[in-house]
Design a protein around this motif. Structure first.
Motif, PDB file in Angstrom:
ATOM      1  N   TYR A   1      16.018 -68.085  39.275  1.00  0.00           N
ATOM      2  CA  TYR A   1      17.072 -69.445  39.553  1.00  0.00           C
ATOM      3  C   TYR A   1      17.260 -70.055  39.113  1.00  0.00           C
ATOM      4  CZ  TYR A   1      13.251 -68.641  43.364  1.00  0.00           C
ATOM      5  OH  TYR A   1      12.912 -68.095  45.017  1.00  0.00           O
TER       6      TYR A   1
ATOM      7  N   GLU B   1      22.398 -58.121  42.610  1.00  0.00           N
ATOM      8  CA  GLU B   1      21.035 -58.245  43.196  1.00  0.00           C
ATOM      9  C   GLU B   1      21.030 -57.192  44.697  1.00  0.00           C
ATOM     10  OE1 GLU B   1      19.289 -60.881  43.593  1.00  0.00           O
ATOM     11  OE2 GLU B   1      19.852 -61.831  45.667  1.00  0.00           O
TER      12      GLU B   1
ATOM     13  N   ASP C   1      26.126 -67.657  45.876  1.00  0.00           N
ATOM     14  CA  ASP C   1      26.599 -66.507  46.543  1.00  0.00           C
ATOM     15  C   ASP C   1      28.114 -66.166  46.655  1.00  0.00           C
ATOM     16  OD1 ASP C   1      24.320 -65.756  46.155  1.00  0.00           O
ATOM     17  OD2 ASP C   1      23.208 -65.912  47.986  1.00  0.00           O
TER      18      ASP C   1
ATOM     19  N   ARG D   1      20.210 -70.809  40.180  1.00  0.00           N
ATOM     20  CA  ARG D   1      20.578 -71.966  41.043  1.00  0.00           C
ATOM     21  C   ARG D   1      20.546 -73.404  40.660  1.00  0.00           C
ATOM     22  NH1 ARG D   1      17.199 -69.268  46.241  1.00  0.00           N
ATOM     23  NH2 ARG D   1      15.968 -70.763  45.920  1.00  0.00           N
TER      24      ARG D   1
HETATM   25  O1  F6P Z   1      21.187 -67.565  48.898  1.00  0.00           O
HETATM   26  C1  F6P Z   1      21.031 -67.802  47.694  1.00  0.00           C
HETATM   27  C2  F6P Z   1      19.654 -66.438  46.522  1.00  0.00           C
HETATM   28  O2  F6P Z   1      19.280 -67.836  45.426  1.00  0.00           O
HETATM   29  C3  F6P Z   1      20.141 -65.343  46.254  1.00  0.00           C
HETATM   30  O3  F6P Z   1      20.987 -64.715  45.832  1.00  0.00           O
HETATM   31  C4  F6P Z   1      18.686 -64.636  46.918  1.00  0.00           C
HETATM   32  O4  F6P Z   1      18.605 -63.137  46.875  1.00  0.00           O
HETATM   33  C5  F6P Z   1      18.760 -65.641  47.260  1.00  0.00           C
HETATM   34  O5  F6P Z   1      18.218 -67.010  47.674  1.00  0.00           O
HETATM   35  C6  F6P Z   1      17.041 -65.532  46.864  1.00  0.00           C
HETATM   36  O6  F6P Z   1      16.410 -66.441  47.379  1.00  0.00           O
HETATM   37  P1  F6P Z   1      14.387 -67.240  47.582  1.00  0.00           P
HETATM   38  O7  F6P Z   1      13.829 -66.647  47.013  1.00  0.00           O
HETATM   39  O8  F6P Z   1      15.083 -69.113  47.998  1.00  0.00           O
HETATM   40  O9  F6P Z   1      14.151 -66.717  49.528  1.00  0.00           O
END
Ligand code: F6P
Length: 319
Positions: free
Chosen positions: A249, A222, A127, A252
């Motif tokens: 995802y 988001e 982020d 990520r």
């Molecule tokens: O902090 C990273 C991030 O990918 C954010 O962009 C997202 O809102 C959040 O984590 C979602 O994370 P998870 O699905 O692991 O709770």
């Protein structure tokens, strides 16, 4: 200090493995024993530690995710949870901890230091929203992953003359949306840091159509709303049909870019040096092209901000 530990916490980010590698190898090079903690603060409270050797971090510099695994823990937010973790580290004769994660993770690390346990934070989240640093490990890779996806989406948007909404991550920050919107030439970028209205989106679509450009890509962070919510609003207010793509995802994962490997190596190495210098309760950061460090409290006071000049530039360039 003879023995330290390292953990990853919060959302995984590409480059976390490179940071773990840097902590382990810098630590061993400086004569320390380094322990890995599995599953972030959950493993810290359970004493789920294992000794890491030079070879434990071999062949991971290019891998996404985190070999230590990550987790989010409610229990660790309590004083009892923190005491449990400190007890486990004392039992294992661990004297310092490096936490690779986001600002929520640093809040936990700060609590450990407030109770006398030395910790150092290394910023890792796609982020790029951590206060006290201009850069967080994983952001560059995520941006490159997203623009690769948008480039492909653009082919279909162009061929079928469609309006596509691409929802990207970022929690409450618009960094991913702004960088990917600008560098992929998205026609509209919607971020939490700037106001927007539907008439503006409508005008941008119409202006394009008048020039014979029938496709339009909207990147929405988001932190503003979901792609589906935006789709509904655009249908209700403008009576236009759109296609929504939620990258989720996908953003990520993946092999970290050279930049993320470099920043992870620098920051991980620095974290060990800081512990050896007797620093505690500080996070490593990156400002004006330099490694910096400041206490968690000082860092948290600085609000993370994006460059609205880039947002205005994107509005001029992507029409
Ligand atoms: O902090 C990273 C991030 O990918 C954010 O962009 C997202 O809102 C959040 O984590 C979602 O994370 P998870 O699905 O692991 O709770």
């Amino acid at each position: 200090m003879k023995r330290i530990a390292v953990l990853t916490s919060g959302g995984d980010a590409p480059g976390m493995n490179a940071a773990i590698r840097a902590v382990v190898r810098r630590g061993i090079d400086k004569g320390l024993e380094v322990y890995g903690v599995r599953h972030g603060y959950v493993g810290l409270m359970e004493g789920d530690f294992f000794k890491m050797e030079l070879g434990s971090v071999g062949d991971i510099i290019h891998r996404g995710g985190t070999i230590l695994r990550s987790a989010r823990s409610e229990e660790f937010k309590t004083a009892e949870g923190q005491q449990k973790a400190i007890k486990k580290m004392n039992e294992a004769q661990i004297e310092g901890l490096v936490v690779i994660g986001g600002d929520g993770s640093f809040m936990g690390a700060g609590k450990l230091t407030a109770q006398g346990f030395p910790t150092i934070g290394v910023p890792g989240t796609i982020d790029n929203d951590i206060a006290g640093t201009e850069y967080s490990i994983g952001f560059d890779t995520a941006v490159n992953t997203v623009i690769e996806a948008i480039d492909k989406i653009r082919d279909t948007a162009y061929s079928h003359e469609r309006i596509c909404i691409v929802e990207v991550m970022g929690r409450n920050a618009g960094d991913i949306a702004l960088w990917t919107g600008l560098t992929s030439g998205a026609e509209s970028i919607i971020i939490p840091e700037a106001t927007y209205d539907y008439n503006d989106v409508m005008n941008r679509i119409k202006n394009g159509q008048e020039r014979g450009k029938m496709h339009h890509i909207i990147v929405v962070a988001e932190g503003v709303c979901s792609g589906e919510e935006l789709k509904k609003e655009i249908k209700d207010k403008l009576n236009l049909d759109t296609n929504v793509i939620v990258l989720g995802y996908l953003q990520r994962g993946g092999s970290p870019t050279a930049y993320d490997r470099m920043m992870a190596s620098r920051m991980g190495g620095k974290a060990v040096d800081l512990l050896l210098d007797g620093e505690e309760g500080v996070m490593v950061g990156w400002k004006k092209g330099q490694l910096v460090h400041a206490t968690f409290e000082e860092s948290a006071k600085e609000k993370h901000a994006i460059d609205l000049g880039d947002y205005n530039l994107a509005r001029s360039l992507s029409i």
